[in-house]
Design a protein around this motif. Structure first.
Motif, PDB file in Angstrom:
ATOM      1  N   TYR A 136       0.817  -1.211   0.000  1.00 11.92           N
ATOM      2  CA  TYR A 136       0.000   0.000   0.000  1.00 11.92           C
ATOM      3  C   TYR A 136       0.851   1.261   0.000  1.00 11.92           C
ATOM      4  CZ  TYR A 136      -4.098  -2.877   0.866  1.00 11.92           C
ATOM      5  OH  TYR A 136      -5.101  -3.801   0.738  1.00 11.92           O
ATOM      6  N   MET A 139       2.368   2.717  -3.939  1.00 11.95           N
ATOM      7  CA  MET A 139       1.621   3.408  -4.985  1.00 11.95           C
ATOM      8  C   MET A 139       1.984   4.885  -5.139  1.00 11.95           C
ATOM      9  SD  MET A 139      -0.428   2.547  -7.354  1.00 11.95           S
ATOM     10  CE  MET A 139      -1.103   1.011  -6.745  1.00 11.95           C
ATOM     11  N   ASN A 152      -5.039   3.360  -7.613  1.00  8.40           N
ATOM     12  CA  ASN A 152      -5.485   2.427  -6.570  1.00  8.40           C
ATOM     13  C   ASN A 152      -6.632   1.567  -7.070  1.00  8.40           C
ATOM     14  OD1 ASN A 152      -3.778   2.922  -4.336  1.00  8.40           O
ATOM     15  ND2 ASN A 152      -4.817   4.834  -3.910  1.00  8.40           N
ATOM     16  N   ASN A 155      -5.288  -0.952  -9.752  1.00  9.45           N
ATOM     17  CA  ASN A 155      -4.504  -2.011  -9.116  1.00  9.45           C
ATOM     18  C   ASN A 155      -5.412  -2.956  -8.340  1.00  9.45           C
ATOM     19  OD1 ASN A 155      -1.828  -3.139  -8.389  1.00  9.45           O
ATOM     20  ND2 ASN A 155      -2.439  -2.562  -6.320  1.00  9.45           N
ATOM     21  N   SER A 156      -6.381  -2.390  -7.625  1.00 12.00           N
ATOM     22  CA  SER A 156      -7.331  -3.230  -6.902  1.00 12.00           C
ATOM     23  C   SER A 156      -8.180  -4.050  -7.863  1.00 12.00           C
ATOM     24  CB  SER A 156      -8.235  -2.372  -6.017  1.00 12.00           C
ATOM     25  OG  SER A 156      -7.491  -1.753  -4.989  1.00 12.00           O
ATOM     26  N   THR A 316     -14.312  -1.818  -7.231  1.00  9.91           N
ATOM     27  CA  THR A 316     -13.063  -1.087  -7.436  1.00  9.91           C
ATOM     28  C   THR A 316     -13.105  -0.238  -8.699  1.00  9.91           C
ATOM     29  OG1 THR A 316     -12.129  -3.077  -8.462  1.00  9.91           O
ATOM     30  CG2 THR A 316     -11.633  -2.694  -6.146  1.00  9.91           C
ATOM     31  N   VAL A 371     -10.819   0.728  -1.512  1.00 11.37           N
ATOM     32  CA  VAL A 371     -10.091   1.657  -2.384  1.00 11.37           C
ATOM     33  C   VAL A 371     -10.262   3.088  -1.890  1.00 11.37           C
ATOM     34  CG1 VAL A 371      -9.967   2.644  -4.704  1.00 11.37           C
ATOM     35  CG2 VAL A 371     -10.171   0.181  -4.413  1.00 11.37           C
ATOM     36  N   PHE A 374      -8.033   3.615   1.394  1.00 10.59           N
ATOM     37  CA  PHE A 374      -6.585   3.703   1.225  1.00 10.59           C
ATOM     38  C   PHE A 374      -6.174   4.918   0.403  1.00 10.59           C
ATOM     39  CE2 PHE A 374      -6.618  -0.729   2.643  1.00 10.59           C
ATOM     40  CZ  PHE A 374      -5.600  -0.655   3.580  1.00 10.59           C
ATOM     41  N   THR A 375      -7.037   5.357  -0.498  1.00 13.99           N
ATOM     42  CA  THR A 375      -6.735   6.606  -1.212  1.00 13.99           C
ATOM     43  C   THR A 375      -6.776   7.788  -0.253  1.00 13.99           C
ATOM     44  OG1 THR A 375      -7.630   5.718  -3.284  1.00 13.99           O
ATOM     45  CG2 THR A 375      -7.404   8.108  -3.124  1.00 13.99           C
ATOM     46  N   GLN A 378      -3.531   7.594   1.837  1.00 14.40           N
ATOM     47  CA  GLN A 378      -2.330   7.970   1.090  1.00 14.40           C
ATOM     48  C   GLN A 378      -2.249   9.471   0.874  1.00 14.40           C
ATOM     49  OE1 GLN A 378      -2.994   5.491  -2.301  1.00 14.40           O
ATOM     50  NE2 GLN A 378      -2.020   3.697  -1.398  1.00 14.40           N
TER      51      GLN A 378
END
Length: 458
Positions: A136, A139, A152, A155-156, A316, A371, A374-375, A378
């Protein structure tokens, strides 16, 4: 395909995440690895249950996997920040390739005892613990902030596409051969493919072509291995301190413990992660395979996992268009609450078709929610400590896995599989609703409102 559609696809490839070679290598490797992971997810329960093992043995083996994974997640976060996520992911994949090769040998001998499976599962779990934070953290080192949400999501999607194909392959191999050997072999090969793709990614990813010209000022394009925030950049990217959600001052990023003490949002996220995942490990690794083993066989279990993976692909892909949400935390919470309701209904919808429909919805909501989360993380967490903070979040979300699978094995044996599903749904819904009682949780990842100065002198 119409000309207009083809032009849109071509433009997306040239300007989006797929224009970056390193991103394509990462996504391709993770796609292959996930196919193997889901062959493994079918093969291990069948190896245990088909060789006179019980759900208690299965839960114990999974706990052997989960304990070292949990312990080493913080270590993985530290190493990801210190040696780089690519290097750590590569080493973990090579190690797991060899270990799954050992499982292939054990499956060929129809060996399903704790003394043989336990240590091997523990070492595989250790590799997973090191790998997860890096996967994670990598990216933002490959993509600039404008491509991060789409990257993201893509990739997911690659991972979820692998999880759609993997269970079908694993279930078919187990059903045809009557053993888990071939499915474990596919997993070992998939780790080798993933390791090769990571080896081809440069140690320091090059700036994306789109980032070299025509990009709005303030968008970071330098590699994350050597982060730098241009002067005047908006405080929303991973190089800077969070802009708003935590109320933390801009400037030099604090240490990990200081950051977590100051960030109310992170504190609540950690608590929600623990509560929401108290039953998730047991649900996916004990209750669901036990339900399928009792009613629909290996092929049916593979089909259920494939339906859940298909839903995750849909979720996703939908998340790829979520980059402009002003308050993504509220949207993410709604997705997880719907997921909780679908989990509750899995064994009550009239057989395999109904269970597959419920799991399809579970996949959609889970893929979308993960998704988005985690976005947000990040973008909001300082780049210099991103790996370590994410590792602490993962520690809380996965740290309950050993307890969850062990308790699930005992509960399923005594109360049956069906009651476990509503228990899991209630835990998830209660955790998310509890988090939403805190404003810092609701506002995590919220984009700052644009200001419109008025009555300013010319």
């Amino acid at each position: 395909m119409s000309t207009a559609t083809a032009q849109r696809v071509t433009a997306a490839f040239r300007s989006g995440p797929l224009a970056v070679r390193s991103f394509r290598l990462l996504a391709g490797g993770q796609f292959a690895s996930t196919i193997g992971d889901y062959c493994y997810a079918v093969a291990l329960p069948w190896l245990v249950l088909s060789n006179h093992g019980t759900t208690v043995l299965l839960g114990t083996v999974l706990a052997c996997y989960g304990v070292p994974r949990t312990i080493l997640i913080p270590v993985g976060g530290i190493l990801a920040d210190k040696v780089g996520p690519r290097t750590l992911m590569l080493a973990a994949d090579v190690m797991r390739c060899a270990l799954v090769g050992v499982l292939t040998f054990l499956a060929a001998r129809h060996t399903a005892s704790l003394i043989t499976l336990g240590p091997t599962a523990a070492l595989i779990g250790a590799g997973e613990g090191l790998f997860l934070p890096a996967s994670y953290t990598i990216m933002p080192s490959l993509l600039d902030d404008t491509r991060l949400a789409a990257g993201n999501a893509l990739n997911s999607t690659a991972v979820q596409a692998g999880s759609l194909i993997g269970p079908a392959i694993g279930g078919a191999l187990v059903a045809i051969t009557g053993a888990s050997t071939a499915a474990f072999g596919i997993d070992a090969v998939s780790f080798a493919v993933s390791a090769a793709s990571l080896a081809l990614i440069p140690r320091r990813a090059a700036a994306s072509p789109a980032g070299q010209a025509g990009t709005p000022a303030g968008t970071p394009h330098t590699p994350a291995e050597a982060p730098h925030t241009p002067a005047g950049a908006a405080d929303t990217g991973p190089d800077g301190l969070p802009a708003g959600p935590d109320g933390l001052p801009a400037g030099k990023p604090p240490g990990v413990l200081a950051y977590m003490r100051q960030s109310r949002a992170i504190q609540v996220i950690l608590m929600v992660g623990i509560a929401a995942n108290l039953t998730s490990g047991g649900l996916g690794e004990v209750a669901l395979p036990a339900l399928a083993h009792a009613h629909w066989g290996a092929g049916g279990y593979g089909a259920l996992l494939a339906c859940m993976a298909a839903g995750a692909v849909i979720g996703t892909l939908a998340a790829a268009r979520s980059g402009k949400l002003q308050n993504p935390a509220t949207f993410t919470s709604a997705a997880f609450i719907i997921q909780a309701g679908a989990i509750t209904l899995v064994p009550y919808l009239g057989g395999e078709a109904g269970a597959a429909a419920a799991l399809l919805l579970v996949g959609v909501c889970n893929g979308l929610g993960n998704v988005l989360f985690f976005t947000m993380a990040q973008r909001s967490i300082p780049r210099a400590i991103l790996g370590r903070v994410l590792s602490m979040i993962m520690l809380c979300t996965t740290g309950t896995f050993p307890l969850s699978v062990a308790v699930a094995g005992i509960l399923v044996r005594h109360i049956g599989t069906t009651p476990f599903f509503p228990i899991a749904g209630i835990f998830l819904a209660a955790a998310v609703l509890g988090g939403n009682t805190q404003r810092a949780f609701r506002d995590f990842g919220r984009r700052p409102q644009p200001t419109h100065p008025q009555n300013q002198p010319a």
